[in-house]
Design a protein around this motif. Structure first.
Motif, PDB file in Angstrom:
ATOM      1  N   TYR A   2       1.254  21.107 -49.950  1.00 24.74           N
ATOM      2  CA  TYR A   2       1.141  19.864 -49.865  1.00 24.74           C
ATOM      3  C   TYR A   2       1.832  19.491 -48.390  1.00 24.74           C
ATOM      4  O   TYR A   2       2.573  20.095 -48.119  1.00 24.74           O
ATOM      5  CB  TYR A   2       2.194  19.263 -50.909  1.00 24.74           C
ATOM      6  N   PHE A   3       0.945  18.627 -47.864  1.00 23.63           N
ATOM      7  CA  PHE A   3       1.902  17.886 -46.708  1.00 23.63           C
ATOM      8  C   PHE A   3       1.340  16.443 -46.564  1.00 23.63           C
ATOM      9  O   PHE A   3       0.472  16.124 -47.080  1.00 23.63           O
ATOM     10  CB  PHE A   3       1.371  18.765 -45.359  1.00 23.63           C
ATOM     11  N   GLU A   4       2.108  15.895 -45.461  1.00 23.06           N
ATOM     12  CA  GLU A   4       1.619  14.403 -45.356  1.00 23.06           C
ATOM     13  C   GLU A   4       1.774  14.067 -43.808  1.00 23.06           C
ATOM     14  O   GLU A   4       2.402  14.699 -42.925  1.00 23.06           O
ATOM     15  CB  GLU A   4       2.652  13.422 -45.991  1.00 23.06           C
ATOM     16  N   ILE A   5       0.696  13.439 -43.548  1.00 22.96           N
ATOM     17  CA  ILE A   5       0.471  13.049 -41.726  1.00 22.96           C
ATOM     18  C   ILE A   5       1.718  12.087 -41.482  1.00 22.96           C
ATOM     19  O   ILE A   5       1.723  10.952 -42.293  1.00 22.96           O
ATOM     20  CB  ILE A   5      -0.888  12.734 -41.338  1.00 22.96           C
ATOM     21  N   ILE A   6       2.296  12.508 -40.316  1.00 21.42           N
ATOM     22  CA  ILE A   6       3.250  11.231 -39.854  1.00 21.42           C
ATOM     23  C   ILE A   6       2.690  10.756 -38.865  1.00 21.42           C
ATOM     24  O   ILE A   6       2.438  11.483 -37.798  1.00 21.42           O
ATOM     25  CB  ILE A   6       4.715  12.051 -39.584  1.00 21.42           C
ATOM     26  N   GLY A   7       2.614   9.302 -38.628  1.00 19.17           N
ATOM     27  CA  GLY A   7       2.081   8.758 -37.393  1.00 19.17           C
ATOM     28  C   GLY A   7       0.657   8.835 -37.484  1.00 19.17           C
ATOM     29  O   GLY A   7      -0.221   8.745 -38.335  1.00 19.17           O
ATOM     30  N   GLU A   8      -0.143   8.907 -36.146  1.00 19.48           N
ATOM     31  CA  GLU A   8      -1.267   8.736 -36.083  1.00 19.48           C
ATOM     32  C   GLU A   8      -1.783  10.033 -35.584  1.00 19.48           C
ATOM     33  O   GLU A   8      -1.113  10.861 -35.089  1.00 19.48           O
ATOM     34  CB  GLU A   8      -1.898   7.727 -34.964  1.00 19.48           C
ATOM     35  N   ILE A   9      -3.293  10.273 -35.734  1.00 20.69           N
ATOM     36  CA  ILE A   9      -3.855  11.660 -35.175  1.00 20.69           C
ATOM     37  C   ILE A   9      -4.288  11.346 -33.880  1.00 20.69           C
ATOM     38  O   ILE A   9      -5.078  10.386 -33.535  1.00 20.69           O
ATOM     39  CB  ILE A   9      -4.985  12.081 -36.300  1.00 20.69           C
ATOM     40  N   THR A  10      -4.073  12.246 -33.176  1.00 24.52           N
ATOM     41  CA  THR A  10      -4.391  12.097 -31.491  1.00 24.52           C
ATOM     42  C   THR A  10      -5.836  13.175 -31.214  1.00 24.52           C
ATOM     43  O   THR A  10      -5.858  14.310 -31.852  1.00 24.52           O
ATOM     44  CB  THR A  10      -3.288  12.132 -30.690  1.00 24.52           C
ATOM     45  N   LEU A  47       5.873  19.053 -44.151  1.00 24.20           N
ATOM     46  CA  LEU A  47       5.531  20.051 -45.106  1.00 24.20           C
ATOM     47  C   LEU A  47       6.373  19.839 -46.536  1.00 24.20           C
ATOM     48  O   LEU A  47       7.443  19.194 -46.390  1.00 24.20           O
ATOM     49  CB  LEU A  47       5.842  21.519 -44.547  1.00 24.20           C
ATOM     50  N   ASP A  48       6.088  20.663 -47.353  1.00 23.16           N
ATOM     51  CA  ASP A  48       6.570  20.757 -48.632  1.00 23.16           C
ATOM     52  C   ASP A  48       8.269  20.943 -48.395  1.00 23.16           C
ATOM     53  O   ASP A  48       9.229  20.185 -49.244  1.00 23.16           O
ATOM     54  CB  ASP A  48       6.399  21.805 -49.335  1.00 23.16           C
ATOM     55  N   ASP A  49       8.729  21.892 -47.458  1.00 16.27           N
ATOM     56  CA  ASP A  49      10.098  22.041 -47.269  1.00 16.27           C
ATOM     57  C   ASP A  49      10.775  20.877 -46.611  1.00 16.27           C
ATOM     58  O   ASP A  49      12.153  21.134 -46.290  1.00 16.27           O
ATOM     59  CB  ASP A  49      10.389  23.355 -46.675  1.00 16.27           C
ATOM     60  N   GLY A  50      10.192  20.129 -46.170  1.00 18.98           N
ATOM     61  CA  GLY A  50      10.626  18.827 -45.261  1.00 18.98           C
ATOM     62  C   GLY A  50      10.592  19.032 -43.984  1.00 18.98           C
ATOM     63  O   GLY A  50      11.243  18.183 -43.138  1.00 18.98           O
TER      64      GLY A  50
END
Length: 77
Positions: A2-10, A47-50
């Motif tokens: 699992y992961f999350e996108i932070i901010g925008e994709i460039t 990421l999962d682990d922060g």
């Protein structure tokens, strides 16, 4: 993973569209018809682990359907 996108994709670019996408049949079956494009870009991800890392991400998207199946291809930092 699992992961999350932070901010925008460039640095976004399209590298396959329409019948050039191997998975086009599956995409249309699961998400519906659309002008499907396979794209890539650079994004900061949590990421999962922060931990937070810079990564190249790939995804599929179509107008009216949106971004689907985002995956990390490689870490840049």
């Amino acid at each position: 993973m699992y992961f999350e996108i932070i901010g925008e994709i460039t640095h976004v670019e399209t590298f396959a569209a329409g019948s050039a996408i191997r998975e086009i049949g599956r995409l249309r079956k699961f998400y519906g018809r659309g002008r499907w494009r396979k794209r890539k870009g650079i994004a900061r991800v949590r990421l999962d682990d922060g931990s937070v890392r810079l990564a190249e991400v790939h995804w599929y998207e179509a107008h009216g359907i949106g971004r689907r199946e985002v995956k990390i291809k490689r870490y840049i930092d």
